[in-house]
Each structure stands twice: as C-alpha cells, then as structure tokens.
Design a protein around this motif. Structure first.
Motif, short mmCIF file in Angstrom:
data_model
loop_
_atom_site.label_atom_id
_atom_site.label_comp_id
_atom_site.label_asym_id
_atom_site.label_seq_id
_atom_site.Cartn_x
_atom_site.Cartn_y
_atom_site.Cartn_z
N THR A 169 -25.10 13.31 -3.12
CA THR A 169 -25.58 14.16 -4.20
C THR A 169 -25.33 15.63 -3.87
O THR A 169 -24.92 16.42 -4.74
N PHE A 170 -25.57 16.00 -2.61
CA PHE A 170 -25.32 17.38 -2.17
C PHE A 170 -23.84 17.72 -2.29
O PHE A 170 -23.47 18.81 -2.76
N ALA A 171 -22.97 16.81 -1.86
CA ALA A 171 -21.53 17.10 -1.83
C ALA A 171 -20.90 17.05 -3.21
O ALA A 171 -19.97 17.81 -3.50
N SER A 172 -21.40 16.17 -4.08
CA SER A 172 -20.77 16.02 -5.40
C SER A 172 -21.20 17.12 -6.36
O SER A 172 -20.48 17.43 -7.32
N ALA A 173 -22.38 17.70 -6.12
CA ALA A 173 -22.89 18.81 -6.95
C ALA A 173 -22.83 18.44 -8.43
O ALA A 173 -23.41 17.43 -8.83
N ASP A 174 -22.10 19.23 -9.22
CA ASP A 174 -22.06 18.99 -10.68
C ASP A 174 -20.79 18.29 -11.12
O ASP A 174 -20.40 18.36 -12.29
N THR A 175 -20.11 17.61 -10.21
CA THR A 175 -18.88 16.92 -10.58
C THR A 175 -19.17 15.72 -11.47
O THR A 175 -20.27 15.15 -11.43
N ALA A 176 -18.20 15.32 -12.24
CA ALA A 176 -18.39 14.19 -13.15
C ALA A 176 -18.45 12.89 -12.37
O ALA A 176 -17.72 12.70 -11.37
N VAL A 177 -19.33 12.00 -12.81
CA VAL A 177 -19.47 10.70 -12.15
C VAL A 177 -18.17 9.93 -12.23
O VAL A 177 -17.52 9.90 -13.29
N TRP A 178 -17.77 9.32 -11.12
CA TRP A 178 -16.55 8.54 -10.96
C TRP A 178 -15.27 9.39 -10.95
O TRP A 178 -14.18 8.85 -10.92
#
Length: 231
Positions: free
Chosen positions: A59-68
């Motif tokens: 969650t920390f690394a993905s931030a606001d990126t789109a799922v998948w």
C-alpha cells in the motif's frame, strides 16, 4: 523378597535410570531437540510477522497507482525483496551461531537496516494520517520480528554453549593420578599455571596445554580470561 531387598532393588534401578538421564550425550541430545523447537517456533513467528507487513508495504509503495497496473503489481515485490535479504542473514546466523562463529559488523548493520526499512514502510501511511491505533497495529509485527531476530541469535549461541558444556562433562570426569576423577577445576588450574602475560587465551591454546575436550575448551578459556581481566 523382603521390604529391604525391594527398596534396594528400586534404588539400584533408580540409580541406573538417573545415570542414563544425566549422561552428557543424553543431555546434549535433549538440548539439541530444544534447539530445533526454538528454531521452528522462531522462524514461524518471523515469517508470519513479515507476511503481515507485506500488504502494508505494498500500500505504501503503490500509493495512488491504479489497481492491477504495472506500478501496482511491482509494489508487491518491494517487501519480499527486503524480507528475503533479512531471511538470508538469519539463515546464515543460524549456522554461525551453531558453531559459535562471530559475524562481522556489516551483518548486524544489514539486519538492522532491513528491519528499519520494513518498519518505516509499514507504518509511514499511519504516521502521515495521524492514526494512533493504526500506528500501534502496524508497529507491533515489525517490532516483534526485530526483537525476535536479535533474541534468537543469542538463544542459539547459548544453546550451543549448553551442548558443548554437556558434552564436555564426559571429559571433565576422566581419571587422573591417584584414581581421582579430573574435574573442571583441575583443567582450569592447569591452564592457569601454563598462562603467562602476553599469551592469548583461546580454546585451542587451552586444549594444547591441558588436553581437555574441544567441547570444554571454550568454557575454560572464558573462565580464565575473566580471571585474568579481574586481576
């Protein structure tokens, strides 16, 4: 059979059982079994704790990126990357502690860095949000892992020492002149008499001077070094 004879028989049987129970090899085997149990439980707790942190780190690394999306998927790699380095260090320490071989300072630094990185990534979002309950929740698993990896190394070292002491007892009681059994104090006295200022007190030196067992020599060396240090 009279009562006295029955008691004598029971005493003889009890003495025989105790002789086996206190045999150095039997004691060492029991300690080895405890070591395996400790390793299994410690590894289970560490792996479960690292598994718990994986989602938070993602969650920390993905931030606001789109799922998948590719960045979202790549974020899942970050935590295993750090955890695998930590597990590699712990696996190596499992072997070095078994033979009481000390590792260099960079090993501990790498271990602390991976643990610190896991903690920061696991709790950063909660700190930024100012959520006290979430901070506590996400702090406990990495802190438990941190404490566990430090404690388990010392435990392995002490369990190895216990095995060596138990195994060394077989050599401690060998006969000496006059029919008396040779005790730990006898070996220590020989080592003390042989030592001179400038001589490094190592297990190898103790074995050379006293003829004691390999299992007993580390204990003798530690004791003599402590005596010399205390004057």
């Amino acid at each position: 059979m009279s009562r006295a004879q029955k008691l004598a028989q029971d005493a003889a049987e009890a003495a025989e059982v105790r002789a086996y129970q206190t045999d150095p090899d039997v004691v060492a085997l029991r300690i080895e079994r405890v070591r395996r149990q400790v390793d299994w439980m410690a590894w289970s707790g560490i792996v479960l704790g690292l598994g718990f942190t994986m989602t938070n780190v993602q969650t920390f690394a993905s931030a606001d990126t789109a799922v998948w999306s590719l960045p979202w998927l790549a974020a899942w790699v970050l935590d295993p990357t750090v955890s695998l380095v930590l597990l590699a260090i712990l696996r190596a320490e499992q072997v070095t502690a078994r033979y009481q071989v000390r590792t260099g300072p960079w090993v501990r630094r790498a271990k602390w860095f991976t643990l610190a990185a896991t903690y920061v990534m696991n709790t950063w979002t909660s700190f930024m949000a100012g959520e006290a309950a979430a901070i506590v929740l996400h702090s406990v698993p990495p802190l438990v892992v941190f404490v566990a990896v430090e404690a388990v190394t010392d435990l392995r070292d002490k369990l190895t020492e216990a095995v060596l002491v138990a195994a060394g007892e077989r050599r401690v009681v060998r006969p000496v002149e006059g029919g008396r059994r040779k005790l730990f104090a006898d070996y220590l006295a020989e080592a003390r008499a042989a030592w001179a200022p400038g001589v490094e007190i190592t297990p190898a030196w103790v074995r050379q001077e006293t003829g004691c067992s390999r299992g007993l020599s580390p204990r003798l060396a530690r004791t003599l070094r402590a005596e010399v240090a205390n004057g």
